[in-house]
Write an enzyme that holds these catalytic residues in place. Structure first.
Site, mmCIF file in Angstrom:
data_model
loop_
_atom_site.group_PDB
_atom_site.id
_atom_site.type_symbol
_atom_site.label_atom_id
_atom_site.label_comp_id
_atom_site.label_asym_id
_atom_site.label_seq_id
_atom_site.Cartn_x
_atom_site.Cartn_y
_atom_site.Cartn_z
ATOM 1 N N HIS A 60 0.780 -1.242 0.087
ATOM 2 C CA HIS A 60 0.108 0.070 0.023
ATOM 3 C C HIS A 60 0.987 1.243 0.143
ATOM 4 O O HIS A 60 1.969 1.164 0.200
ATOM 5 C CB HIS A 60 -0.977 -0.028 1.187
ATOM 6 C CG HIS A 60 -0.522 0.613 2.481
ATOM 7 N ND1 HIS A 60 -0.394 2.017 2.868
ATOM 8 C CD2 HIS A 60 0.116 -0.108 3.541
ATOM 9 C CE1 HIS A 60 0.054 2.083 4.019
ATOM 10 N NE2 HIS A 60 0.495 0.759 4.349
ATOM 11 N N CYS A 61 0.195 2.281 -0.236
ATOM 12 C CA CYS A 61 0.863 3.624 -0.626
ATOM 13 C C CYS A 61 -0.140 4.583 0.112
ATOM 14 O O CYS A 61 -1.277 4.015 0.736
ATOM 15 C CB CYS A 61 1.299 4.133 -1.879
ATOM 16 S SG CYS A 61 0.041 4.284 -3.127
ATOM 17 N N ARG A 62 -0.108 5.810 -0.254
ATOM 18 C CA ARG A 62 -1.331 6.828 0.226
ATOM 19 C C ARG A 62 -2.730 6.541 -0.347
ATOM 20 O O ARG A 62 -3.780 6.431 0.274
ATOM 21 C CB ARG A 62 -0.684 8.391 0.269
ATOM 22 C CG ARG A 62 -1.711 9.195 0.946
ATOM 23 C CD ARG A 62 -1.363 10.723 0.764
ATOM 24 N NE ARG A 62 -1.370 10.862 -0.616
ATOM 25 C CZ ARG A 62 -2.197 11.349 -1.511
ATOM 26 N NH1 ARG A 62 -3.637 11.103 -0.839
ATOM 27 N NH2 ARG A 62 -2.149 11.733 -2.800
ATOM 28 N N LEU A 89 -3.784 3.895 1.967
ATOM 29 C CA LEU A 89 -4.092 4.265 3.467
ATOM 30 C C LEU A 89 -5.286 5.154 3.459
ATOM 31 O O LEU A 89 -6.153 4.984 4.529
ATOM 32 C CB LEU A 89 -2.840 5.252 3.648
ATOM 33 C CG LEU A 89 -2.937 5.803 5.356
ATOM 34 C CD1 LEU A 89 -2.922 4.408 6.212
ATOM 35 C CD2 LEU A 89 -1.469 6.611 5.421
#
Length: 176
Positions: A60-62, A89
């Site tokens: 995952h990233c933002r 996120l």
């Protein structure tokens, strides 16, 4: 090879079954806000993920955009089933799942660059209009710097901001 995306509900089920959640954001982003228990493997220094007995890895990233754009690289470092968390996120938070927030940490370097560059351009234009046209060169200089950063991947303003006193806490938090 591309990685499939999964929603937060499916990710939560996989995590409950022992999957590993891997945060691929940079250290300054993670220091301010992250999912508790995630592993950190930033895209800038991407290394093989040791699943430690887990059957799946979820990246995952933002927002999900960086993980989707780097799906091939992420697939190459996972030695088991791998997925991308759809929405990153932001989706995790929207689902009401736990997030650790350290508001004492500074905002991400790229947001600092955006604020500084925007302020310099705006100031250069205002000074150019109301004081002397030569101040427009400041806006041109910042614009050229942004073009250079976008084409080369090297941002002098980000490098300068990274060594500012308010950003030194990030290095200490990441080392801990």
């Amino acid at each position: 090879m591309s990685l499939p995306t999964i929603d937060v509900a499916r990710a939560r089920r996989l995590l409950d079954q022992g999957a590993v959640l891997v945060d691929v954001r940079e250290a300054d982003e993670r220091a301010r806000e992250h999912v508790p228990g995630t592993r950190h493997n930033p895209l800038s220094r991407l290394a093989a993920v040791d699943p430690r007995g887990a059957k799946a890895v979820i990246f995952h990233c933002r927002s999900g955009a960086r993980t989707a754009a780097n799906a091939q690289r992420l697939a190459a470092v996972a030695d088991c089933e791998a997925y991308i968390l759809e929405g990153g996120l932001e989706a995790w938070k929207k689902a009401g799942l736990p997030v650790t927030v350290d508001s004492r940490q500074p905002i991400e370097i790229m947001r600092q660059v955006q604020i500084a560059a925007g302020s310099l351009v705006l100031g250069g234009v205002a000074l150019g209009v109301w004081v002397a046209p030569a101040f427009l060169a400041l806006s041109a200089f910042v614009g050229a710097g942004l073009v250079f950063a976008g084409t080369t991947g090297w941002c002098g303003m980000a490098k300068l901001l990274a060594i500012m006193p308010w950003n030194r806490r990030v290095r200490k938090a990441v080392a801990a």
